[in-house]
Design a protein around this motif. Structure first.
Motif, short mmCIF file in Angstrom:
data_model
loop_
_atom_site.label_atom_id
_atom_site.label_comp_id
_atom_site.label_asym_id
_atom_site.label_seq_id
_atom_site.Cartn_x
_atom_site.Cartn_y
_atom_site.Cartn_z
N ALA A 142 31.30 64.86 69.39
CA ALA A 142 32.72 64.92 69.71
C ALA A 142 32.93 64.67 71.19
N ALA A 143 33.98 63.92 71.51
CA ALA A 143 34.34 63.73 72.91
C ALA A 143 34.93 65.02 73.46
N PRO A 144 34.64 65.34 74.71
CA PRO A 144 35.16 66.59 75.28
C PRO A 144 36.69 66.64 75.21
N SER A 145 37.22 67.71 74.67
CA SER A 145 38.67 67.90 74.66
C SER A 145 39.10 68.56 75.95
N ARG A 146 40.38 68.42 76.26
CA ARG A 146 40.89 69.05 77.48
C ARG A 146 40.79 70.57 77.39
N GLU A 147 41.03 71.11 76.19
CA GLU A 147 40.95 72.57 76.01
C GLU A 147 39.53 73.06 76.28
N TRP A 148 38.53 72.31 75.75
CA TRP A 148 37.13 72.68 75.98
C TRP A 148 36.79 72.56 77.46
N ALA A 149 37.23 71.48 78.11
CA ALA A 149 36.93 71.27 79.54
C ALA A 149 37.54 72.38 80.39
N ARG A 150 38.74 72.81 80.06
CA ARG A 150 39.39 73.89 80.82
C ARG A 150 38.57 75.18 80.74
N LEU A 151 38.12 75.55 79.53
CA LEU A 151 37.31 76.76 79.39
C LEU A 151 35.94 76.58 80.01
N HIS A 152 35.39 75.37 79.90
CA HIS A 152 34.09 75.09 80.51
C HIS A 152 34.16 75.32 82.01
N MET A 153 35.21 74.82 82.66
CA MET A 153 35.37 75.00 84.11
C MET A 153 35.50 76.48 84.48
N LEU A 154 36.30 77.21 83.72
CA LEU A 154 36.56 78.62 84.06
C LEU A 154 35.39 79.53 83.73
N ALA A 155 34.62 79.21 82.69
CA ALA A 155 33.56 80.11 82.24
C ALA A 155 32.22 79.86 82.91
N THR A 156 31.94 78.60 83.29
CA THR A 156 30.62 78.30 83.86
C THR A 156 30.61 78.32 85.38
N ASN A 157 31.78 78.35 86.00
CA ASN A 157 31.87 78.39 87.46
C ASN A 157 32.03 79.84 87.91
N PRO A 158 31.07 80.39 88.67
CA PRO A 158 31.17 81.80 89.10
C PRO A 158 32.44 82.11 89.87
N GLU A 159 33.01 81.08 90.52
CA GLU A 159 34.23 81.30 91.30
C GLU A 159 35.40 81.70 90.41
N TYR A 160 35.36 81.24 89.14
CA TYR A 160 36.46 81.53 88.22
C TYR A 160 36.10 82.49 87.09
N SER A 161 34.85 82.54 86.71
CA SER A 161 34.47 83.27 85.50
C SER A 161 34.76 84.76 85.60
N SER A 162 34.67 85.34 86.81
CA SER A 162 34.88 86.78 86.93
C SER A 162 36.33 87.18 86.67
N ARG A 163 37.27 86.21 86.79
CA ARG A 163 38.69 86.51 86.57
C ARG A 163 39.20 85.97 85.24
N LEU A 164 38.31 85.36 84.45
CA LEU A 164 38.74 84.80 83.17
C LEU A 164 39.25 85.89 82.23
N ARG A 165 38.65 87.06 82.29
CA ARG A 165 39.08 88.17 81.44
C ARG A 165 40.54 88.55 81.73
N VAL A 166 40.93 88.56 83.03
CA VAL A 166 42.30 88.90 83.41
C VAL A 166 43.27 87.85 82.85
N LEU A 167 42.89 86.58 82.96
CA LEU A 167 43.73 85.51 82.46
C LEU A 167 43.94 85.65 80.95
N MET A 168 42.84 85.84 80.21
CA MET A 168 42.95 85.93 78.75
C MET A 168 43.73 87.16 78.31
N ASN A 169 43.61 88.24 79.06
CA ASN A 169 44.34 89.46 78.71
C ASN A 169 45.85 89.24 78.88
N ASN A 170 46.24 88.54 79.94
CA ASN A 170 47.66 88.22 80.14
C ASN A 170 48.19 87.36 79.01
N LEU A 171 47.40 86.38 78.59
CA LEU A 171 47.84 85.49 77.52
C LEU A 171 47.95 86.23 76.19
#
Length: 549
Positions: free
Chosen positions: A153-182
């Protein structure tokens, strides 16, 4: 319809299964059964537990549960039917070959089952991206490999967005806060600001650039501290293996004839195919033999015509799986009043908070039952549970119509309550008036009227009483009479005279309503009085009725 060859394969598989020794290992909601290497079973269990751990970490939820046990049958060789998930009699069941890694769609369904059991609806492609991200997760003990591309499968934008936020230490620590708000219904702009101090537009630009670069390297991160050696195996009874294999393959004749497991499977199959009497006979036999299946109890109850037996079966189904909403929905279907329907539907909705139609039905039942505030909450939950923005907008429109209906019903209810209250006051007044007239008639029996006596009218229909609402501050006891001080907001106290306490209508006051002196505490009252000033006592009128609020 299965071919004869396929049926023969299944029967030969049953014979082989009967000769094998099966073992199981468990953790959380997962069970892995195998008739092959227990090491592979324990390795798969580690992978499943790391999926559960990572999903919980991103969603801000510890120790995710599951509505049903998630059971995997690792069979040696090449199973006739493999790689799909089915609703078994007591679990979600799937059959896999023991010598192969689980396929990505299979693992994606595991993530989906956990989300369905634990997470409020998140729109905007977030669920899809997170599910795809975790569907390729690999684990070796505590080390998790995250961000592997979805095969074919070609990378979807949704997958790329989560890939960036989850695999990058700069963003991954705050991903929980983002998902909780949503999860709590916040829009993306507010969620991004709360978690990364950036606007949605700024984050979208970053995601676009990340996707355009096309460098989606997987990341090795620390998951839950565990290894396959943390889990032990134990034997599984042959009847249970055959029953789960029957669920996975659809071959209901795998369990031994006459066994409880055979009766369960044959009964569920007959119910699904509409053979009612046959289904009732098999399911009744299974229940009498001690079936622990919630699905068996529910299917049996739906086939019964006797209301009490039906309810009893649904209650038993609820007991056998306390996380399943369907028994409570069926119990609501047996009720005839809106309040009783709402009672069961509220429990069902709490167990399945992603079901939009269920929340709408609950809100409607609560409205009919006069539970207006609760009905508004349910309709708001229905809006949050909608799976897409388009469906959410449709629910939002329906919710506006509901709020108009609710406002009208509340106004009607207030008028009805006011009319009832006024009718009760009128009744009490009439009773008091009747008592006075009876007393006068009794006193005048056998007497001639005294022409020199001045007649005092206690009630004059041509001069209706005045009303006042305020705080009763003090009562001055004057022998057989009393002077009452009532203060209205922004005005001086009004003094009213009680000429005869036995002629006063008192509502809600109790026996100590007119204690002498300063009232502690001062009490809110509604009062009616006839204008009749008494200069000597300094009163503005005669008190006729007092209602303590």
């Amino acid at each position: 319809m299965r071919s004869l060859a396929a049926i023969l394969v299944l029967f030969s598989a049953a014979s082989a299964l009967a000769a094998d020794n099966w073992e199981e290992c468990r953790s959380g909601p997962f069970e892995v059964w195998t008739n092959d290497s227990d090491k592979r079973a324990r390795e798969l269990l580690v992978r499943l537990e790391q999926i559960r751990h990572m999903l919980g970490a991103y969603l801000g939820k510890q120790d995710l549960t599951s509505r049903w046990t998630i059971r995997v049958l690792l069979e040696k060789g090449k199973p006739a039917v493999a790689g799909t998930w089915v609703d078994g009699r007591d679990a979600w069941v799937s059959l896999l070959p023991s010598n192969a890694a689980p396929p990505q769609p299979w693992q994606r369904q595991v993530v989906r089952m956990l989300m369905e059991s634990n997470v409020r609806r998140i729109t905007g492609g977030w669920e899809e991206g997170l599910t795809d991200l975790l569907s390729t997760l690999e684990a070796k003990g505590p080390i998790v490999t995250l961000g592997l591309a979805v095969p074919g499968a070609a990378p979807s934008r949704e997958w790329a967005r989560l890939h960036m936020l989850a695999t990058n230490p700069e963003y991954s620590s705050r991903l929980r806060v983002l998902m909780n708000n949503l999860q709590n219904g916040g829009d993306e702009n507010a969620a991004y600001r709360n978690s990364y101090a950036k606007t949605r537009a700024e984050m979208d630009t970053m995601v676009d650039a990340y996707m355009a670069a096309g460098k989606f390297a997987p990341a090795s991160i620390s998951g839950r501290a565990m290894s396959e050696r943390d889990f032990y195996t134990r034997p599984v009874e042959q009847e249970r293996v055959l029953a789960s294999m029957a669920d996975a393959t659809g071959n209901w004749k795998l369990p031994p004839a006459g066994s409880m497991e055979a009766a369960e499977g044959l009964g569920l199959a007959a119910a699904k195919e509409g053979r009612k009497q046959e289904a009732v006979d098999w399911l009744k036999q299974a229940i009498a033999a001690g079936s622990k299946s919630a699905r068996v109890q529910l299917a049996y109850g739906k086939l019964l015509s006797d209301p009490e037996l039906k309810r009893k079966a649904f209650v038993e189904a609820a007991k056998k799986n306390v996380r399943w909403a369907q028994p409570y929905i069926e119990l609501a279907n047996t009720e005839t009043t809106a309040s009783r329907q709402a009672f069961y539907l509220k429990t069902a909705a709490s167990l399945d908070p992603r079901d939009t139609a269920l929340w709408q039905r609950l809100g409607t039942a609560q409205l009919e039952a006069g539970e207006f505030a609760e009905a508004s909450k349910s309709w708001f939950a229905a809006e949050l549970a909608a799976p897409t923005e388009k469906e959410r907008e449709a629910v939002r429109v329906a919710r506006r119509q509901f709020e108009e209906d609710r406002a009208q019903r509340e106004a009607d209810e207030r008028r009805r309550a006011a009319d009832e209250k006024q009718a009760e006051l009128d009744r009490l007044k009439q009773e008091a008036l009747n008592r006075i007239r009876e007393a006068e008639a009794k006193a005048n029996q056998g007497r001639s009227p005294d022409p020199s006596r001045k007649v005092e009218d206690w009630w004059d229909e041509k001069d209706p009483p005045k009303r006042i609402s305020g705080v009763m501050e003090r009562v001055d006891c004057l022998g057989k009479q009393a002077r009452v001080w009532i203060r209205t907001e922004g005005a001086k106290p009004m003094t009213l005279l009680i000429r005869d306490p036995s002629q006063i209508v008192i509502i809600g006051g109790g026996s100590a309503a007119f204690g002498c002196g300063v009232q502690k505490p001062a009490r809110q009252v509604n009062a009616e009085y006839k204008v009749r000033q008494d200069a000597k006592l300094g009163t503005a009128g005669d008190l006729a009725m007092v209602e303590f609020r």
